[in-house]
Motif scaffolding. Structure first.
Motif, PDB file in Angstrom:
ATOM      1  N   LYS A   1       0.816  -1.214   0.000  1.00 37.50           N
ATOM      2  CA  LYS A   1       0.000   0.000   0.000  1.00 37.50           C
ATOM      3  C   LYS A   1       0.853   1.269   0.000  1.00 37.50           C
ATOM      4  N   ASN A   2       2.106   1.157  -0.377  1.00 35.06           N
ATOM      5  CA  ASN A   2       3.033   2.284  -0.363  1.00 35.06           C
ATOM      6  C   ASN A   2       2.798   3.143  -1.602  1.00 35.06           C
ATOM      7  N   ALA A   3       2.095   4.232  -1.423  1.00 35.19           N
ATOM      8  CA  ALA A   3       1.730   5.106  -2.541  1.00 35.19           C
ATOM      9  C   ALA A   3       2.947   5.774  -3.162  1.00 35.19           C
ATOM     10  N   THR A   4       3.942   6.093  -2.365  1.00 35.50           N
ATOM     11  CA  THR A   4       5.142   6.741  -2.881  1.00 35.50           C
ATOM     12  C   THR A   4       5.892   5.815  -3.840  1.00 35.50           C
ATOM     13  N   ALA A   5       5.957   4.532  -3.495  1.00 37.76           N
ATOM     14  CA  ALA A   5       6.641   3.581  -4.376  1.00 37.76           C
ATOM     15  C   ALA A   5       5.883   3.434  -5.701  1.00 37.76           C
ATOM     16  N   TYR A   6       4.549   3.407  -5.626  1.00 35.10           N
ATOM     17  CA  TYR A   6       3.764   3.347  -6.866  1.00 35.10           C
ATOM     18  C   TYR A   6       3.986   4.604  -7.704  1.00 35.10           C
ATOM     19  N   ASN A   7       4.052   5.748  -7.045  1.00 35.64           N
ATOM     20  CA  ASN A   7       4.279   7.005  -7.740  1.00 35.64           C
ATOM     21  C   ASN A   7       5.629   6.988  -8.455  1.00 35.64           C
ATOM     22  N   ARG A   8       6.683   6.599  -7.744  1.00 30.68           N
ATOM     23  CA  ARG A   8       8.025   6.557  -8.334  1.00 30.68           C
ATOM     24  C   ARG A   8       8.085   5.545  -9.471  1.00 30.68           C
ATOM     25  N   LEU A   9       7.385   4.442  -9.313  1.00 34.17           N
ATOM     26  CA  LEU A   9       7.362   3.432 -10.365  1.00 34.17           C
ATOM     27  C   LEU A   9       6.664   3.981 -11.617  1.00 34.17           C
ATOM     28  N   GLY A  10       5.591   4.732 -11.424  1.00 35.72           N
ATOM     29  CA  GLY A  10       4.909   5.358 -12.556  1.00 35.72           C
ATOM     30  C   GLY A  10       5.796   6.373 -13.254  1.00 35.72           C
ATOM     31  N   ILE A  11       6.522   7.169 -12.481  1.00 40.31           N
ATOM     32  CA  ILE A  11       7.456   8.135 -13.056  1.00 40.31           C
ATOM     33  C   ILE A  11       8.549   7.400 -13.834  1.00 40.31           C
ATOM     34  N   LEU A  12       9.021   6.323 -13.268  1.00 36.49           N
ATOM     35  CA  LEU A  12      10.062   5.529 -13.915  1.00 36.49           C
ATOM     36  C   LEU A  12       9.575   4.975 -15.246  1.00 36.49           C
ATOM     37  N   TYR A  13       8.368   4.429 -15.270  1.00 37.74           N
ATOM     38  CA  TYR A  13       7.817   3.892 -16.514  1.00 37.74           C
ATOM     39  C   TYR A  13       7.581   5.009 -17.533  1.00 37.74           C
ATOM     40  N   ALA A  14       7.172   6.167 -17.074  1.00 40.67           N
ATOM     41  CA  ALA A  14       6.976   7.292 -17.994  1.00 40.67           C
ATOM     42  C   ALA A  14       8.308   7.737 -18.593  1.00 40.67           C
ATOM     43  N   LYS A  15       9.375   7.757 -17.792  1.00 43.08           N
ATOM     44  CA  LYS A  15      10.692   8.121 -18.312  1.00 43.08           C
ATOM     45  C   LYS A  15      11.179   7.108 -19.340  1.00 43.08           C
ATOM     46  N   GLN A  16      10.917   5.842 -19.090  1.00 46.85           N
ATOM     47  CA  GLN A  16      11.340   4.808 -20.026  1.00 46.85           C
ATOM     48  C   GLN A  16      10.594   4.937 -21.359  1.00 46.85           C
ATOM     49  N   ARG A  17       9.341   5.278 -21.291  1.00 45.50           N
ATOM     50  CA  ARG A  17       8.536   5.422 -22.509  1.00 45.50           C
ATOM     51  C   ARG A  17       8.971   6.648 -23.305  1.00 45.50           C
ATOM     52  N   ALA A  18       9.416   7.675 -22.605  1.00 46.19           N
ATOM     53  CA  ALA A  18       9.830   8.917 -23.268  1.00 46.19           C
ATOM     54  C   ALA A  18      11.142   8.757 -24.034  1.00 46.19           C
ATOM     55  N   ILE A  19      11.920   7.760 -23.656  1.00 50.53           N
ATOM     56  CA  ILE A  19      13.234   7.563 -24.298  1.00 50.53           C
ATOM     57  C   ILE A  19      13.071   6.926 -25.651  1.00 50.53           C
TER      58      ILE A  19
END
Length: 85
Positions: free
Chosen positions: A67-85
């Motif tokens: 239930k760690n919302a911060t980890a989900y948030n960082r994971l979403g940011i990480l996936y967005a960065k990967q898609r942007a590359i």
């Protein structure tokens, strides 16, 4: 009468034979320290663009604390960065 006796026996067992938090050791402290290390790994890996390592660290954090919302948030940011590359 039998029910009262059963409750009394269960209470005595809970008081004397059930392990207390003190006897189980510092398990929460060990988990907290390990999660802190994983957070450091994830943050450092994101800064260094090591996305696979950061993803593994964040997913490990989520296995422990799902239930760690911060980890989900960082994971979403990480996936967005990967898609942007």
């Amino acid at each position: 009468m039998f029910g009262l006796l059963l409750i009394l026996i269960l209470m005595i067992w809970a008081i004397f034979y059930h392990p207390s938090i003190k006897e189980t050791g510092d398990l929460p402290t060990k988990i907290t320290n390990k999660l802190d290390q994983l957070w450091e790994i994830a943050q450092e890996s994101i800064r260094e663009n090591k996305y696979l390592r950061a993803e593994k660290a964040l997913l490990t954090i989520l296995r422990v604390d799902e239930k760690n919302a911060t980890a989900y948030n960082r994971l979403g940011i990480l996936y967005a960065k990967q898609r942007a590359i």
